[in-house]
Design a protein around this motif. Structure first.
Motif, short mmCIF file in Angstrom:
data_model
loop_
_atom_site.label_atom_id
_atom_site.label_comp_id
_atom_site.label_asym_id
_atom_site.label_seq_id
_atom_site.Cartn_x
_atom_site.Cartn_y
_atom_site.Cartn_z
N ARG A 230 28.81 5.49 3.33
CA ARG A 230 29.27 5.18 1.98
C ARG A 230 29.41 3.68 1.74
O ARG A 230 29.47 3.24 0.59
N ARG A 231 29.45 2.91 2.82
CA ARG A 231 29.59 1.46 2.68
C ARG A 231 28.25 0.74 2.67
O ARG A 231 28.19 -0.49 2.62
N ALA A 232 27.17 1.49 2.73
CA ALA A 232 25.84 0.88 2.74
C ALA A 232 25.58 0.16 1.42
O ALA A 232 25.88 0.67 0.34
N HIS A 233 25.03 -1.05 1.53
CA HIS A 233 24.67 -1.84 0.34
C HIS A 233 23.18 -2.10 0.38
O HIS A 233 22.67 -2.72 1.32
N ARG A 234 22.46 -1.62 -0.63
CA ARG A 234 21.00 -1.78 -0.66
C ARG A 234 20.64 -3.15 -1.23
O ARG A 234 20.97 -3.48 -2.37
N VAL A 235 19.94 -3.95 -0.42
CA VAL A 235 19.56 -5.30 -0.86
C VAL A 235 18.07 -5.40 -1.18
O VAL A 235 17.65 -6.35 -1.83
N LEU A 236 17.28 -4.44 -0.72
CA LEU A 236 15.87 -4.33 -1.10
C LEU A 236 15.58 -2.88 -1.40
O LEU A 236 16.05 -1.98 -0.69
N SER A 237 14.77 -2.65 -2.44
CA SER A 237 14.49 -1.28 -2.83
C SER A 237 13.00 -1.09 -3.12
O SER A 237 12.48 -1.61 -4.12
N ASP A 238 12.31 -0.40 -2.22
CA ASP A 238 10.93 0.04 -2.43
C ASP A 238 9.99 -1.13 -2.78
O ASP A 238 9.28 -1.09 -3.78
N VAL A 239 9.98 -2.15 -1.93
CA VAL A 239 9.12 -3.32 -2.16
C VAL A 239 7.79 -3.14 -1.44
O VAL A 239 7.76 -2.85 -0.24
N SER A 240 6.71 -3.31 -2.17
CA SER A 240 5.36 -3.26 -1.59
C SER A 240 4.59 -4.51 -1.99
O SER A 240 4.71 -4.99 -3.12
N LEU A 241 3.80 -5.03 -1.07
CA LEU A 241 2.95 -6.17 -1.35
C LEU A 241 1.88 -6.26 -0.27
O LEU A 241 1.97 -5.63 0.77
N GLU A 242 0.86 -7.06 -0.54
CA GLU A 242 -0.16 -7.35 0.46
C GLU A 242 -0.57 -8.81 0.29
O GLU A 242 -0.44 -9.39 -0.80
N VAL A 243 -1.03 -9.41 1.37
CA VAL A 243 -1.48 -10.79 1.33
C VAL A 243 -2.80 -10.89 2.06
O VAL A 243 -2.96 -10.34 3.16
N ALA A 244 -3.75 -11.60 1.47
CA ALA A 244 -5.07 -11.78 2.06
C ALA A 244 -5.16 -13.12 2.78
O ALA A 244 -4.34 -14.03 2.56
N ARG A 245 -6.15 -13.25 3.61
CA ARG A 245 -6.39 -14.50 4.35
C ARG A 245 -6.52 -15.67 3.37
O ARG A 245 -7.25 -15.61 2.39
N GLY A 246 -5.76 -16.74 3.64
CA GLY A 246 -5.84 -17.94 2.82
C GLY A 246 -5.17 -17.85 1.46
O GLY A 246 -5.29 -18.77 0.65
#
Length: 252
Positions: free
Chosen positions: A18-34
């Motif tokens: 019950r004390r859990a605090h969500r600081v990120l929620s369902d984050v998706s990303l991708e990064v390509a070379r350079g």
């Protein structure tokens, strides 16, 4: 361009039950070379937590981080306080040689390999023999970049890496990061509260608010045609950026 990093549906809780605090929620990303991905948002938006998860310093509560061009060591992190990331008792070249001396004695024979990176970031032979406390903030940040490069990364996570630097020094470090991605093909995740700084460097921008992605797209589109009220508020809170965008619109 080939992807070097993929973040899928990552969430992060601090605390449990019950004390859990969500600081990120369902984050998706991708990064390509350079590629440079800018991550922006106000203090408390979850930017630094995301960076630390990507760099392997924190585990996600949910979701996955895939290092597609190597293991976790292929990601290196550069933080705001460079002094704390460097051993104050060691000269610069020794701090860098630590990276390649995992199972070897830290001897002076490792100085010359380290100098390749010292020169690349624009520091001198004399600088290499100095301790971090004898260098300026901008010089220390360049040492941090050189040390990260010595590990052979595919991705650099820069967390507020220029926010404590003077304007002219900030430009020098930003130009160096631009060279790193152009010369070496290293992807950069550039985390900052300052959307104006991100606009100079990033190919794409991800906007976070309270751990949730508000917007994600090409820098030009996000800055000129923001889709969320939150992004518009960030832009309007940065007068120099707002003036520049207004002038470009008037000249179009």
């Amino acid at each position: 361009m080939s992807e070097v990093l993929r973040v899928s549906h990552v969430s992060k809780d601090y605390g449990t039950g019950r004390r859990a605090h969500r600081v990120l929620s369902d984050v998706s990303l991708e990064v390509a070379r350079g590629e440079v991905l800018g991550v922006v948002g106000e203090s408390g938006s979850g930017k630094s937590t995301l960076g630390r998860i990507i760099a392997g310093f924190l585990p996600p509560t949910e979701g996955t981080v895939e290092h597609l061009a190597g293991g976790p060591r292929s990601v290196q992190m550069i933080v705001q306080e460079s002094a704390g990331a460097l051993n104050p008792r060691l000269p610069v070249w020794r701090s860098m040689a630590e990276v390649s001396a995992v199972n070897r004695r830290l001897s002076r024979r490792l100085r010359e390999p380290s100098m390749e990176y010292v020169r690349y970031v624009g520091l001198s032979e004399a600088d290499a023999d100095r301790r971090p406390t004898q260098l300026s903030g901008g010089q220390r940040q360049r040492v941090s970049i050189a040390r990260a490069l010595a590990a052979g990364p595919k991705v650099l996570v820069c967390d507020e890496a220029v926010s404590s630097l003077d304007v002219s020094v900030r430009a020098t470090v930003l130009n160096l990061l631009n060279r790193v991605r152009a010369d070496l093909g290293i992807a950069i995740i550039f985390i900052s509260h300052d959307i104006a700084v991100v606009s100079h460097l990033a190919d794409r921008v991800l906007v976070l608010s309270h751990g949730t992605v508000m917007e994600h797209g090409p820098t030009d589109r996000v800055l000129h045609r923001p889709e969320s009220d939150y992004t518009r508020a960030l832009i309007s809170a940065t007068p120099s950026l707002e003036r520049r965008l207004m002038h470009s619109a008037e000249g179009a």
